[in-house]
Design an enzyme around this catalytic site. Sequence first.
Site, PDB file in Angstrom:
ATOM      1  N   HIS A   1       0.833  -1.204   0.000  1.00 20.18           N
ATOM      2  CA  HIS A   1       0.000   0.000   0.000  1.00 20.18           C
ATOM      3  C   HIS A   1       0.867   1.253   0.000  1.00 20.18           C
ATOM      4  O   HIS A   1       0.823   2.065   0.922  1.00 20.18           O
ATOM      5  CB  HIS A   1      -0.955  -0.018   1.193  1.00 20.18           C
ATOM      6  CG  HIS A   1      -2.007  -1.074   1.108  1.00 20.18           C
ATOM      7  ND1 HIS A   1      -1.869  -2.303   1.737  1.00 20.18           N
ATOM      8  CD2 HIS A   1      -3.198  -1.107   0.439  1.00 20.18           C
ATOM      9  CE1 HIS A   1      -2.950  -3.041   1.480  1.00 20.18           C
ATOM     10  NE2 HIS A   1      -3.759  -2.340   0.689  1.00 20.18           N
ATOM     11  N   ASN A   2       1.621   1.416  -1.073  1.00 16.17           N
ATOM     12  CA  ASN A   2       2.591   2.498  -1.187  1.00 16.17           C
ATOM     13  C   ASN A   2       2.211   3.421  -2.353  1.00 16.17           C
ATOM     14  O   ASN A   2       1.135   3.284  -2.938  1.00 16.17           O
ATOM     15  CB  ASN A   2       3.996   1.915  -1.385  1.00 16.17           C
ATOM     16  CG  ASN A   2       4.018   0.847  -2.476  1.00 16.17           C
ATOM     17  OD1 ASN A   2       3.369   0.976  -3.515  1.00 16.17           O
ATOM     18  ND2 ASN A   2       4.738  -0.244  -2.231  1.00 16.17           N
ATOM     19  N   PHE A   3       3.104   4.352  -2.680  1.00 19.27           N
ATOM     20  CA  PHE A   3       2.794   5.309  -3.751  1.00 19.27           C
ATOM     21  C   PHE A   3       2.641   4.615  -5.107  1.00 19.27           C
ATOM     22  O   PHE A   3       1.817   5.033  -5.929  1.00 19.27           O
ATOM     23  CB  PHE A   3       3.886   6.374  -3.831  1.00 19.27           C
ATOM     24  CG  PHE A   3       3.700   7.331  -4.974  1.00 19.27           C
ATOM     25  CD1 PHE A   3       2.654   8.247  -4.972  1.00 19.27           C
ATOM     26  CD2 PHE A   3       4.553   7.297  -6.071  1.00 19.27           C
ATOM     27  CE1 PHE A   3       2.462   9.121  -6.036  1.00 19.27           C
ATOM     28  CE2 PHE A   3       4.377   8.170  -7.135  1.00 19.27           C
ATOM     29  CZ  PHE A   3       3.332   9.086  -7.116  1.00 19.27           C
TER      30      PHE A   3
ATOM     31  N   HIS B   1       1.340   1.720  -5.654  1.00 21.38           N
ATOM     32  CA  HIS B   1      -0.037   1.200  -5.678  1.00 21.38           C
ATOM     33  C   HIS B   1      -1.017   2.328  -5.945  1.00 21.38           C
ATOM     34  O   HIS B   1      -1.949   2.186  -6.755  1.00 21.38           O
ATOM     35  CB  HIS B   1      -0.360   0.524  -4.341  1.00 21.38           C
ATOM     36  CG  HIS B   1      -1.815   0.194  -4.156  1.00 21.38           C
ATOM     37  ND1 HIS B   1      -2.474  -0.741  -4.918  1.00 21.38           N
ATOM     38  CD2 HIS B   1      -2.746   0.697  -3.293  1.00 21.38           C
ATOM     39  CE1 HIS B   1      -3.738  -0.824  -4.534  1.00 21.38           C
ATOM     40  NE2 HIS B   1      -3.934   0.050  -3.561  1.00 21.38           N
TER      41      HIS B   1
ATOM     42  N   HIS C   1      -6.812   7.154  -1.925  1.00 22.11           N
ATOM     43  CA  HIS C   1      -7.606   6.146  -1.218  1.00 22.11           C
ATOM     44  C   HIS C   1      -6.839   5.366  -0.162  1.00 22.11           C
ATOM     45  O   HIS C   1      -7.447   4.759   0.717  1.00 22.11           O
ATOM     46  CB  HIS C   1      -8.214   5.160  -2.220  1.00 22.11           C
ATOM     47  CG  HIS C   1      -7.257   4.103  -2.672  1.00 22.11           C
ATOM     48  ND1 HIS C   1      -6.231   4.343  -3.559  1.00 22.11           N
ATOM     49  CD2 HIS C   1      -7.160   2.778  -2.340  1.00 22.11           C
ATOM     50  CE1 HIS C   1      -5.555   3.231  -3.758  1.00 22.11           C
ATOM     51  NE2 HIS C   1      -6.093   2.265  -3.045  1.00 22.11           N
ATOM     52  N   ASP C   2      -5.508   5.367  -0.186  1.00 20.59           N
ATOM     53  CA  ASP C   2      -4.725   4.627   0.824  1.00 20.59           C
ATOM     54  C   ASP C   2      -3.671   5.507   1.499  1.00 20.59           C
ATOM     55  O   ASP C   2      -2.641   5.006   1.962  1.00 20.59           O
ATOM     56  CB  ASP C   2      -4.028   3.416   0.174  1.00 20.59           C
ATOM     57  CG  ASP C   2      -4.906   2.173   0.172  1.00 20.59           C
ATOM     58  OD1 ASP C   2      -5.752   2.038   1.072  1.00 20.59           O
ATOM     59  OD2 ASP C   2      -4.753   1.341  -0.747  1.00 20.59           O
TER      60      ASP C   2
ATOM     61  N   ASP D   1      -9.159  -0.278  -7.469  1.00 15.39           N
ATOM     62  CA  ASP D   1      -8.352  -0.607  -6.284  1.00 15.39           C
ATOM     63  C   ASP D   1      -7.845  -2.039  -6.311  1.00 15.39           C
ATOM     64  O   ASP D   1      -6.739  -2.320  -5.845  1.00 15.39           O
ATOM     65  CB  ASP D   1      -9.200  -0.356  -5.032  1.00 15.39           C
ATOM     66  CG  ASP D   1      -8.399  -0.538  -3.745  1.00 15.39           C
ATOM     67  OD1 ASP D   1      -7.156  -0.413  -3.781  1.00 15.39           O
ATOM     68  OD2 ASP D   1      -9.020  -0.795  -2.695  1.00 15.39           O
TER      69      ASP D   1
END
Length: 526
Positions: free
Chosen positions: A275-277, A279, A315-316, A425
């Site tokens: 869940h990083n940039f 992604h 979103h994350d 997503d």
Amino acid sequence: MSPQVPWLERRVLLTGCSAEAMSSAHEQVFCVCVCHPSCSHYEVVINLSDVFMIEWWINDHCYESDLFRAAAEAEPHHILKMFKPNGSIVKISPLLDNNTPESYYRLEVVATDLTSVSIPAELDDMELRLQHLENKLMEDAEKTPGVMCEIQAQVEKFKRKLESVEHLSWLGLFRDEVDQQRLQQKTSRLSEHEERSLVYKKFIHMSSLQVTEEVRDHLKTPVFDNWQWEESEMLVLLQVMFTDLDFLTAFHIELSVLQNFLFEVFCHYNSIPFHNFQHCFCVTQMMYGLIWLTDLRNKLGPMDLLIMVTAALCHDLDHPGYNNVYQINAQTDLALRYNDISPLENHHCAVAFGILSKPECNILKNLSNNQYKHFRGGMIKCILATDMARHNEILNKFKVILPVFDFNNKDHKEVLMKIMVKVSDISNEARPMAVAEPWLDCLLQEFFNQSDSEKSRGLPVTPFMDRDTVSKPSSQTNFIRFVLIPLFSELTNLFPCLEQHILEPVRRALDYYAGLEGAGGKDKTP
């Protein structure tokens, strides 16, 4: 040295650049050959012994593409990519395989300021001498070590001369010891702040480049390969998405404000496996592609498109790498703050609007009060919809309205926007396997990190995250069969054109992992 040529594409022939070749005798030659696409021959433009190539690689691995950059006559901040004959991107590194004139690589500058570089006339004499030296290197490369030492001494002499020529500094033909030491320190000792500052400088410098139509078109498809792009380049591509969707014009967004916003979003993604940039970029790119594939620009208003793209981007934000179940079981600050109700998704929303509250990052500052309320409400709904605990609720609502779906119905559009963000997503398996499978490895690593923490803290262990029982095939077959295919199928019912782009690839992925699972494979990430 001839002036910068007008074409941006070159054919490349490589010899002696494999890992085995680099470790062989010093007589081995590293050779990069290029030619204009209309030519039938390859002109050698760089021919250096692997002594220098190995030295560069050991001292500073960041410069493995310098020879190719020089071959393409590209400047330092141009974005350079290399393609196979079939069009797939090749990562420029010393591990490249040798090829043949029949299987040439295509070297291309995909983003440039389109300003030609003129070389002063007074350098002509030096150019002739350099060409003479290169020819002598080619002729004497296989002669005695004494000859090689003499030639290397001459090369060093030319290096010193080139160091004083500002116009040739970007060719990358030399790296003095001070530069090497400085770059080594940067690569090994950069703090997080310094790394981000470097990304920002590269992003701003490249933001004025003209991205080619070929890249822009590829950016609109689900097959886009994120692994071949650096973070600063991804920021440039995100700017392209906002620009090409006419958001800057429609909402009077200043380019510098958009750039500050994008960079702050980048800074608020953590360095965790999944869940990083990267992604965040992939989800936004998929959303961007779906908008073009489904012609949503003519079905939804600009505000709804801005909501979906920005929601995908944010979103994350600040994801810690541990899911909602962990937050609640561990009674973290996030779970306590949001009363165990979608703690992560609520946090992502709060961080997003925290960024937007900064004047220098506020891309919404020219919206009316009603427009802002509509945007904020839509963003919150779309981001909260990414909580998988609400998956069945949202999907079932979409199924009910699908037979009578009306793009003029506010409630119908709201559900569709949630579905679009959800699909984007979890869309990795709709991408080519070479892109999707590395993402699965990243996801499993993050899952395993969580289960390890759960075990060490005495918390309930999430079954599908346990490294002792989960394999790559088993982790994907049920997820694809019971989550992805039902979700993608319903969206395809509304937009039949998406079947070939997202549904068929997901079905192929299911067949692939089911085959591995049937063969008893337990391919697990360490």
